[in-house]
Enzyme design. Structure first.
Site, short mmCIF file in Angstrom:
data_model
loop_
_atom_site.label_atom_id
_atom_site.label_comp_id
_atom_site.label_asym_id
_atom_site.label_seq_id
_atom_site.Cartn_x
_atom_site.Cartn_y
_atom_site.Cartn_z
N ASP A 98 3.27 -44.40 24.24
CA ASP A 98 3.94 -43.38 23.44
C ASP A 98 5.02 -42.69 24.25
O ASP A 98 6.20 -42.73 23.91
CB ASP A 98 2.91 -42.37 22.92
CG ASP A 98 3.49 -41.42 21.88
OD1 ASP A 98 4.60 -41.68 21.38
OD2 ASP A 98 2.83 -40.42 21.55
N HIS A 109 -5.92 -45.79 27.58
CA HIS A 109 -5.13 -44.63 27.15
C HIS A 109 -4.40 -44.04 28.35
O HIS A 109 -4.80 -44.24 29.50
CB HIS A 109 -6.05 -43.55 26.56
CG HIS A 109 -6.50 -43.83 25.16
ND1 HIS A 109 -6.14 -43.06 24.09
CD2 HIS A 109 -7.29 -44.81 24.66
CE1 HIS A 109 -6.68 -43.54 22.99
NE2 HIS A 109 -7.39 -44.61 23.32
N GLY A 110 -3.35 -43.28 28.07
CA GLY A 110 -2.65 -42.58 29.14
C GLY A 110 -2.10 -43.51 30.20
O GLY A 110 -2.26 -43.28 31.39
N HIS A 134 -2.90 -38.45 29.51
CA HIS A 134 -1.82 -38.54 28.54
C HIS A 134 -0.58 -37.82 29.05
O HIS A 134 -0.68 -36.87 29.83
CB HIS A 134 -2.23 -37.88 27.22
CG HIS A 134 -3.28 -38.64 26.47
ND1 HIS A 134 -4.42 -38.05 25.97
CD2 HIS A 134 -3.36 -39.96 26.13
CE1 HIS A 134 -5.15 -38.96 25.36
NE2 HIS A 134 -4.53 -40.12 25.44
N ASP A 177 -11.60 -39.45 17.90
CA ASP A 177 -11.55 -38.87 19.24
C ASP A 177 -12.54 -37.70 19.31
O ASP A 177 -12.23 -36.57 18.94
CB ASP A 177 -10.13 -38.38 19.55
CG ASP A 177 -10.01 -37.81 20.97
OD1 ASP A 177 -11.05 -37.71 21.66
OD2 ASP A 177 -8.89 -37.46 21.37
N ASP A 192 -4.11 -43.23 15.54
CA ASP A 192 -4.44 -42.80 16.89
C ASP A 192 -5.30 -41.54 16.84
O ASP A 192 -5.72 -41.09 15.79
CB ASP A 192 -3.12 -42.58 17.65
CG ASP A 192 -3.27 -42.63 19.16
OD1 ASP A 192 -4.36 -42.98 19.64
OD2 ASP A 192 -2.29 -42.32 19.85
N HIS A 193 -5.51 -40.92 17.98
CA HIS A 193 -6.40 -39.77 18.18
C HIS A 193 -6.58 -38.88 16.95
O HIS A 193 -5.63 -38.33 16.41
CB HIS A 193 -5.85 -38.87 19.30
CG HIS A 193 -5.90 -39.52 20.64
ND1 HIS A 193 -6.95 -39.39 21.51
CD2 HIS A 193 -5.00 -40.32 21.26
CE1 HIS A 193 -6.72 -40.08 22.61
NE2 HIS A 193 -5.53 -40.65 22.47
N GLU A 224 -2.41 -34.36 24.10
CA GLU A 224 -1.78 -35.15 23.04
C GLU A 224 -2.15 -34.54 21.70
O GLU A 224 -3.34 -34.40 21.38
CB GLU A 224 -2.21 -36.62 23.09
CG GLU A 224 -1.54 -37.45 22.01
CD GLU A 224 -1.71 -38.95 22.20
OE1 GLU A 224 -0.92 -39.71 21.62
OE2 GLU A 224 -2.61 -39.36 22.92
N ASN A 233 -2.26 -48.17 24.87
CA ASN A 233 -1.40 -47.29 24.10
C ASN A 233 -0.12 -46.95 24.85
O ASN A 233 -0.15 -46.67 26.04
CB ASN A 233 -2.13 -45.98 23.79
CG ASN A 233 -3.30 -46.17 22.85
OD1 ASN A 233 -3.66 -47.29 22.50
ND2 ASN A 233 -3.91 -45.08 22.44
N GLU A 254 -13.48 -42.65 21.51
CA GLU A 254 -13.24 -42.15 22.87
C GLU A 254 -14.45 -41.31 23.24
O GLU A 254 -14.67 -40.24 22.66
CB GLU A 254 -11.95 -41.33 22.94
CG GLU A 254 -11.66 -40.84 24.35
CD GLU A 254 -10.24 -40.28 24.51
OE1 GLU A 254 -9.95 -39.74 25.60
OE2 GLU A 254 -9.43 -40.39 23.58
N SER A 299 1.16 -44.30 30.85
CA SER A 299 2.51 -44.08 31.38
C SER A 299 2.45 -43.82 32.87
O SER A 299 1.67 -43.01 33.35
CB SER A 299 3.15 -42.87 30.67
OG SER A 299 3.28 -43.11 29.29
#
Length: 340
Positions: free
Chosen positions: A273, A249-250, A212, A131, A95-96, A169, A271, A161, A252
């Site tokens: 997390d 991404h992000g 994120h 990233d 990841d990033h 993050e 993603n 990205e 949630s």
């Protein structure tokens, strides 16, 4: 089934794009969270992606040395062994990785896979993320060109990205403002630098208001319909329909409708997390609070070994995280789509 070969990983992404579903990409930080992710995929009969961030890799490297490459290589090697016991196919991803960590993370990992491929094998990881969102787009794409060439030679897919994702993050943070939206010009400049597959396949983390971390629905304005505008803008100039493999991404706190719109517009990887971290920790907290006098030696007593045995609460954590992964598969329409 073993970890995906480069050919199978490409097939996975092609199937997701054609079928308008996406693979959950689950961040892991231990062998136990790895098993939780694999279990969740297996129970959903979905293939998937397991990924390690720089912070996760440092944690995996142990708190004595905190060595990112050691930690990520160790877990990847472990995954190559245990994934064979699960009836799904999984790709490994990092990841990033911002500019100041490239030399301590992605570039050494590319070297590991280069040696494996040179010896006639497959890469250790199937994809890596660069990233460069904190850099100017010109600098971002210049570095991406170098990394894409190395990745393609090692049969690895690069994720880029190109514009900021809000929140924080692993030490990379961006304000939540109007800059969180990629433009058609940004997308065209990306194609000018990286091509449309002829220089190597890449995944594109475009920004459409993503953030994120933890946020409630409504606090961030997601515009997943923007992804179609980016695709159409590039298609109009280059004549290739659906030119990008998008990454969400992000995610949630995203609504089901926002996720559905993103899938319709080309997202093949999303993603997870924050949500899986909470799912893993929640039953542990419950166990500790309900059994404090067993996990602690209170008032001169000896506690209960069966209660503080990490396997006791660890099994609860694994089951809870696996259930959240299964839920993600349902949300992303990947349930039941595993390669037979």
């Amino acid at each position: 089934m073993p970890i995906a070969t480069p050919e199978v990983y490409n097939e996975m992404l092609d199937r997701a794009k054609a079928g308008k579903f996406a693979y959950p990409a689950i961040n892991v930080t231990s062998t136990q969270t790895l098993h939780a992710a694999l279990r969740g995929f297996a129970e959903a009969e979905s293939d998937g992606i397991v990924q390690i961030s720089t912070g996760g890799a440092e944690f995996l490297g142990g708190q004595y040395a905190k060595e990112m490459v050691t930690g990520s290589v160790a877990l990847a090697e472990f995954a190559h062994i245990v994934a064979e016991k699960y009836p799904v196919t999984v790709a490994l991803h990092t990841d990033h990785c911002p500019k100041d960590k490239l030399d301590g993370y992605v570039r050494p990992l590319l070297a590991v896979s280069e040696e494996r491929v040179k010896a006639g094998g497959n890469p250790l990881f199937q994809s890596h993320m660069w990233d460069g969102s904190a850099e100017t787009l010109a600098d971002n794409l210049a570095i991406a060109q170098e990394l894409l060439a190395r990745a393609a030679a090692a049969k690895i897919i690069l994720e880029v990205e190109i514009t900021p994702t809000g929140g924080e993050e692993d030490g990379v943070s961006h304000e939540i403002n109007d800059s969180l939206y990629t433009t058609v010009d940004d997308a065209i400049r990306t194609v000018e630098a990286l091509g449309l597959g002829e220089k190597g396949r890449y995944l594109l983390a475009a920004s459409f208001g993503n953030v994120h971390g933890v946020y409630k629905p409504g606090n961030v304005v997601l515009r997943p319909e923007l992804l179609k505008q980016l695709s159409d803008g590039v298609a109009a100039k280059y004549g290739k329909a659906s030119p990008f493999d998008f990454v969400f991404h992000g995610g949630s706190g995203s609504t089901e409708q926002e996720i559905a719109t993103a899938l319709e517009n080309g997202v093949v990887k999303m993603n997870l997390d924050t949500d899986t971290q909470y799912a893993f920790t929640r039953p542990v907290a419950d166990h500790m609070l309900k059994n404090y006098d067993g996990v602690l030696k209170v008032d001169g007593e000896v506690g209960s070994k069966k209660t503080y045995d990490p396997r006791t609460w660890g099994k609860l954590a694994e089951a809870s995280m696996a259930a959240r992964v299964t839920e993600a598969c349902a949300n992303l329409r990947s349930t039941g789509t595993k390669i037979k």
